[in-house]
Design a protein around this motif. Structure first.
Motif, mmCIF file in Angstrom:
data_model
loop_
_atom_site.group_PDB
_atom_site.id
_atom_site.type_symbol
_atom_site.label_atom_id
_atom_site.label_comp_id
_atom_site.label_asym_id
_atom_site.label_seq_id
_atom_site.Cartn_x
_atom_site.Cartn_y
_atom_site.Cartn_z
ATOM 1 N N ASP A 169 30.930 -18.771 -11.965
ATOM 2 C CA ASP A 169 29.564 -19.283 -11.783
ATOM 3 C C ASP A 169 28.832 -19.463 -13.111
ATOM 4 O O ASP A 169 27.740 -20.022 -13.140
ATOM 5 C CB ASP A 169 28.743 -18.325 -10.904
ATOM 6 C CG ASP A 169 29.298 -18.218 -9.493
ATOM 7 O OD1 ASP A 169 30.042 -19.137 -9.088
ATOM 8 O OD2 ASP A 169 29.001 -17.222 -8.804
ATOM 9 N N PHE A 170 29.435 -18.974 -14.207
ATOM 10 C CA PHE A 170 28.743 -18.964 -15.491
ATOM 11 C C PHE A 170 29.570 -19.646 -16.582
ATOM 12 O O PHE A 170 30.786 -19.781 -16.465
ATOM 13 C CB PHE A 170 28.433 -17.520 -15.916
ATOM 14 C CG PHE A 170 27.698 -16.730 -14.878
ATOM 15 C CD1 PHE A 170 26.334 -16.889 -14.700
ATOM 16 C CD2 PHE A 170 28.376 -15.828 -14.067
ATOM 17 C CE1 PHE A 170 25.655 -16.172 -13.738
ATOM 18 C CE2 PHE A 170 27.707 -15.097 -13.104
ATOM 19 C CZ PHE A 170 26.331 -15.270 -12.931
ATOM 20 N N VAL A 171 28.880 -20.042 -17.631
ATOM 21 C CA VAL A 171 29.529 -20.602 -18.819
ATOM 22 C C VAL A 171 28.848 -20.033 -20.055
ATOM 23 O O VAL A 171 27.718 -19.534 -19.983
ATOM 24 C CB VAL A 171 29.459 -22.149 -18.850
ATOM 25 C CG1 VAL A 171 30.323 -22.760 -17.785
ATOM 26 C CG2 VAL A 171 28.020 -22.622 -18.704
ATOM 27 N N LEU A 172 29.537 -20.119 -21.176
ATOM 28 C CA LEU A 172 28.960 -19.721 -22.459
ATOM 29 C C LEU A 172 28.667 -20.965 -23.283
ATOM 30 O O LEU A 172 29.475 -21.894 -23.323
ATOM 31 C CB LEU A 172 29.914 -18.806 -23.231
ATOM 32 C CG LEU A 172 30.205 -17.435 -22.634
ATOM 33 C CD1 LEU A 172 31.131 -16.643 -23.555
ATOM 34 C CD2 LEU A 172 28.924 -16.646 -22.374
ATOM 35 N N TYR A 173 27.501 -20.980 -23.907
ATOM 36 C CA TYR A 173 27.118 -22.091 -24.776
ATOM 37 C C TYR A 173 26.798 -21.564 -26.168
ATOM 38 O O TYR A 173 26.209 -20.486 -26.313
ATOM 39 C CB TYR A 173 25.866 -22.798 -24.247
ATOM 40 C CG TYR A 173 26.115 -23.757 -23.113
ATOM 41 C CD1 TYR A 173 26.522 -25.073 -23.348
ATOM 42 C CD2 TYR A 173 25.929 -23.364 -21.791
ATOM 43 C CE1 TYR A 173 26.740 -25.952 -22.306
ATOM 44 C CE2 TYR A 173 26.147 -24.247 -20.749
ATOM 45 C CZ TYR A 173 26.549 -25.536 -21.004
ATOM 46 O OH TYR A 173 26.767 -26.413 -19.979
ATOM 47 N N MET A 174 27.191 -22.323 -27.174
ATOM 48 C CA MET A 174 26.726 -22.081 -28.533
ATOM 49 C C MET A 174 25.477 -22.935 -28.697
ATOM 50 O O MET A 174 25.543 -24.167 -28.704
ATOM 51 C CB MET A 174 27.796 -22.468 -29.553
ATOM 52 C CG MET A 174 27.402 -22.128 -30.983
ATOM 53 S SD MET A 174 27.338 -20.348 -31.322
ATOM 54 C CE MET A 174 29.092 -19.940 -31.367
ATOM 55 N N VAL A 175 24.324 -22.280 -28.796
ATOM 56 C CA VAL A 175 23.047 -22.981 -28.869
ATOM 57 C C VAL A 175 22.524 -22.921 -30.303
ATOM 58 O O VAL A 175 22.366 -21.839 -30.868
ATOM 59 C CB VAL A 175 22.006 -22.352 -27.910
ATOM 60 C CG1 VAL A 175 20.671 -23.083 -28.002
ATOM 61 C CG2 VAL A 175 22.526 -22.394 -26.479
ATOM 62 N N HIS A 176 22.274 -24.093 -30.876
ATOM 63 C CA HIS A 176 21.856 -24.180 -32.271
ATOM 64 C C HIS A 176 20.336 -24.263 -32.389
ATOM 65 O O HIS A 176 19.641 -24.634 -31.442
ATOM 66 C CB HIS A 176 22.496 -25.406 -32.927
ATOM 67 C CG HIS A 176 23.993 -25.401 -32.851
ATOM 68 N ND1 HIS A 176 24.801 -24.914 -33.849
ATOM 69 C CD2 HIS A 176 24.835 -25.817 -31.864
ATOM 70 C CE1 HIS A 176 26.070 -25.032 -33.493
ATOM 71 N NE2 HIS A 176 26.110 -25.581 -32.297
#
Length: 303
Positions: free
Chosen positions: A197-204
């Motif tokens: 149900d989840f994902v990981l994002y690299m947020v800049h």
């Protein structure tokens, strides 16, 4: 993996990075975190493979509530009065962003922090009504309070949304994939929701947002993007709500609405010009084709 004497480190199943580059970035990473628990340890396997180990910060970016397990691994805790009052004090303190770098390493592992949003803290409002408790109140608290790895909560608020932007950490190594890291994080807080149900994002800092794919290795990505979390952070988000934002799009995110509206107007004007240009071009071509057909028709008729 080796290629003509060169050893590579996996960023994902498809992407490889020279080991020498990773070691150089690792030195910079550890220098930045000097004196803190977020320095990474490196070890080499017998086959020359490089393994990194250490804590990885992950920020909560969820928009919908999650559900915690109703019971911890142990039986319900029988808390003394002082313990209950201490827990109350902790739950009623203002929500704040946690900084794992200043805490002891063992404390970070054993006492994960999961800050809840105000909208989900109905239990807090109940506690403010009275600072004294009858024997019946104490029995009710014993019945409804549980512990999840040191995080105490009331069963009525076991479904809640972690405070957006609050941070936690997990201890991982560079061979663990995104899916494995997600599973570890959810297990740490006894979250019942599935990792899918989840994902990981690299947020800049610019607003650019890149998803870490299931087969990627988040700890390697963290080292590649650098140690400074003011520039980039790893967020956990819902799989169906999050979306990638390219650098080109991110440039416009921080503009005010009136400025963005003016951009849209200019784009519409440019679009209209292009449409008119293409329309004139194809009208002209159609006219030429029809003219050629008419000429051929007259020629064949005369014959």
């Amino acid at each position: 993996m080796m290629d003509q004497g060169q050893i590579y480190v996996k960023l994902s199943e498809e992407k490889l990075i020279p080991k020498s580059d990773v070691l150089s970035l690792l030195r910079t990473y550890n220098c930045y975190h000097e004196g803190k628990n977020f320095q990474l340890r490196a070890r080499e396997e017998e086959d020359g493979r490089l393994i990194l180990e250490g804590l990885l910060n992950i920020y909560w970016g969820l928009r919908r509530p999650i559900r915690l397990q109703m019971h911890d691994d142990n039986e319900r805790l029988r808390l003394k009065r002082n313990d209950l009052l201490s827990v109350q004090s902790n739950n009623n303190s203002p929500s704040r962003q946690t900084a794992g770098g200043d805490a002891a390493e063992a404390e970070e592992e054993e006492s994960p922090q999961l800050l809840r949003t105000r909208s989900d803290a109905s239990f807090m409002r109940v506690q403010r009504r009275s600072k004294t408790h009858t024997a019946r109140d104490m029995q009710r608290l014993r019945t409804h309070r549980f512990s999840i790895n040191g995080h105490f909560y009331n069963h009525k608020t076991s479904v809640f949304t972690p405070a957006f932007g609050s941070v936690t950490n997990v201890r991982i190594n560079s061979t663990m994939t995104t899916l494995q890291v997600l599973n570890l994080l959810l297990q740490k807080f006894r979250v019942e929701n599935k990792s899918e149900d989840f994902v990981l994002y690299m947020v800049h800092e610019s607003g650019e947002r890149t998803q870490l794919r299931d087969a990627e290795f988040p700890l390697v990505s963290r080292v590649l993007y650098g140690p400074c979390e003011k520039i980039s952070k790893i967020f956990i988000m819902e799989a169906d709500l999050g979306e990638e934002v390219t650098y080109d799009v991110a440039q416009y995110i921080k503009f005010e609405i009136p400025v963005l509206d003016s951009f849209v107007e200019k784009l519409k004007e440019e679009e209209e010009r292009e449409i008119n240009k293409l329309t004139k071009k194809y009208v002209s071509l159609r006219s030429m084709i029809l003219h050629q057909l008419e000429d051929k028709g007259h020629a064949s008729g005369s014959v």
